[in-house]
Design a protein around this motif. Structure first.
Motif, short mmCIF file in Angstrom:
data_model
loop_
_atom_site.label_atom_id
_atom_site.label_comp_id
_atom_site.label_asym_id
_atom_site.label_seq_id
_atom_site.Cartn_x
_atom_site.Cartn_y
_atom_site.Cartn_z
N ARG A 113 5.44 -24.67 2.36
CA ARG A 113 5.40 -26.08 2.01
C ARG A 113 4.21 -26.33 1.09
N LEU A 114 4.36 -27.27 0.19
CA LEU A 114 3.31 -27.53 -0.79
C LEU A 114 1.98 -27.84 -0.11
N GLU A 115 2.01 -28.59 1.00
CA GLU A 115 0.79 -29.00 1.67
C GLU A 115 0.05 -27.82 2.29
N GLU A 116 0.72 -26.68 2.41
CA GLU A 116 0.08 -25.49 2.96
C GLU A 116 -0.68 -24.70 1.90
N LEU A 117 -0.53 -25.07 0.64
CA LEU A 117 -1.18 -24.34 -0.44
C LEU A 117 -2.56 -24.91 -0.73
N SER A 118 -3.42 -24.07 -1.30
CA SER A 118 -4.71 -24.55 -1.80
C SER A 118 -4.46 -25.48 -2.99
N LEU A 119 -5.49 -26.24 -3.35
CA LEU A 119 -5.34 -27.17 -4.47
C LEU A 119 -5.01 -26.42 -5.76
N GLY A 120 -5.63 -25.25 -5.96
CA GLY A 120 -5.34 -24.47 -7.16
C GLY A 120 -3.90 -24.00 -7.20
N ASN A 121 -3.39 -23.55 -6.05
CA ASN A 121 -1.99 -23.11 -5.99
C ASN A 121 -1.03 -24.28 -6.15
N GLN A 122 -1.40 -25.45 -5.63
CA GLN A 122 -0.58 -26.63 -5.86
C GLN A 122 -0.51 -26.95 -7.35
N GLN A 123 -1.62 -26.75 -8.04
CA GLN A 123 -1.64 -27.01 -9.48
C GLN A 123 -0.69 -26.07 -10.21
N ARG A 124 -0.68 -24.80 -9.81
CA ARG A 124 0.23 -23.84 -10.45
C ARG A 124 1.68 -24.18 -10.14
N ALA A 125 1.94 -24.64 -8.92
CA ALA A 125 3.30 -25.07 -8.59
C ALA A 125 3.74 -26.24 -9.45
N GLN A 126 2.79 -27.14 -9.74
CA GLN A 126 3.09 -28.29 -10.59
C GLN A 126 3.42 -27.84 -12.01
N ILE A 127 2.71 -26.82 -12.49
CA ILE A 127 3.01 -26.27 -13.82
C ILE A 127 4.40 -25.64 -13.84
N ALA A 128 4.74 -24.92 -12.77
CA ALA A 128 6.09 -24.34 -12.67
C ALA A 128 7.15 -25.44 -12.71
#
Length: 294
Positions: free
Chosen positions: A126-141
């Motif tokens: 789940r997105l909330e389980e990711l670090s802020l940096g990984n959330q940022q990369r998911a947003q780029i994807a």
């Protein structure tokens, strides 16, 4: 090519954009830089159709931008907008489906992007389980999953560690190399200078400078030179056509009326002893940004 033509926007009695004009060329990375409140996010929202301009127009290849073209733009807002309780893969597939991709194609594209962004092992998280940096990369994807016709990214490198920055840079460069016009804003001027093909510098809702890195450097070049030598450089102050800006022992920075006057400094320095360094001063984007926005 996307062109912003004489776009103006006010909120109430406060002007935010004033006759803004610049282009985002296909296959190039265009950096959009300016201080807080310069108008970058407002410009992006007008480009996307989220806000209406008071005047001016957005064009694609000389024709008014269409709703269909806007729907094909990949957008990453500065404020993260993905669903925190949903898995990364599921929401990338969902976003792909919203862009009329088949489910299998959306899933294959999502998995490819997650691998390239080093998030393959977190596809089911789940997105909330990711670090802020990984959330940022998911947003780029999410901005890339539908193979966009153009990319508009608001602070895409915020929160990324150096390794993640390099990975993201590579993915964005590969995307631009396919012919996609890319516009992104960032406060990290060192990254902008290294990555961008072209730059647009905004201040007070106006374009204060634009062009390639080399064009900006040439337009704002100062006739300044540096000399590093063994001998004390105080003697440089007495030379005709030379204005010393700073000297400290064997180091001097000066302006020269002509290149020939600068070369005379080099000849005199060499006659006095070893010269370790001599040449024109290379200015940074940060210096140019400070100069044009002050």
């Amino acid at each position: 090519m996307i062109t912003v033509n004489e776009v103006s926007k006010s909120f109430g009695s406060t002007p935010v954009l004033q006759d803004l004009t610049f282009s985002i060329r296909p296959g190039l990375m265009t950096g959009f830089v300016g201080g807080n409140g310069a108008g970058k996010t407002t410009t992006m929202r007008i480009l996307l159709g989220v806000l209406d301009a008071d005047s001016g127009r957005i064009e694609v290849d000389g024709a008014p931008i269409t709703r269909d073209y806007r729907a094909g733009i990949g957008y990453m807002p500065e404020e993260r907008g993905l669903y925190p309780k949903m898995s990364v893969l599921d929401q990338l597939v969902y976003l792909g489906r919203l862009h009329h991709m088949r489910g299998a194609d959306a899933k294959a594209r999502a998995l490819e992007l997650l691998e390239r962004l080093n998030l393959g092992d977190r596809a089911g998280s789940r997105l909330e389980e990711l670090s802020l940096g990984n959330q940022q990369r998911a947003q780029i994807a999410a901005a890339l999953v539908h193979d966009p016709v153009a990319l508009v990214l608001d602070e895409p490198f915020s929160g990324l560690d150096p390794n993640a920055v390099e990975t993201t840079l590579q993915v964005l460069r590969e995307t631009a190399d396919t012919g996609v016009p890319v516009l992104f804003s960032s406060h990290q001027l060192d990254l902008v200078e290294r990555l961008c093909d072209e730059l647009v510098i905004l201040a007070g809702g106006r374009v204060r400078a634009s062009g390639t890195r080399d064009e900006l450097l040439a337009a704002h070049a100062e006739p300044e030179w540096e000399l590093h030598a063994d001998a004390d450089t105080g003697w440089v102050r007495g030379l005709p056509g030379i204005e010393v800006l700073h000297f400290d022992g064997g180091r001097a920075r000066f302006r020269a009326d002509t290149p020939q006057a600068a070369q005379r400094v080099l000849a005199d320095a060499a006659a006095r002893g070893p010269v370790h360094r001599f040449g024109p001063v290379t200015r940074s984007l940060h210096e140019i940004f400070t100069e044009v926005t002050r």
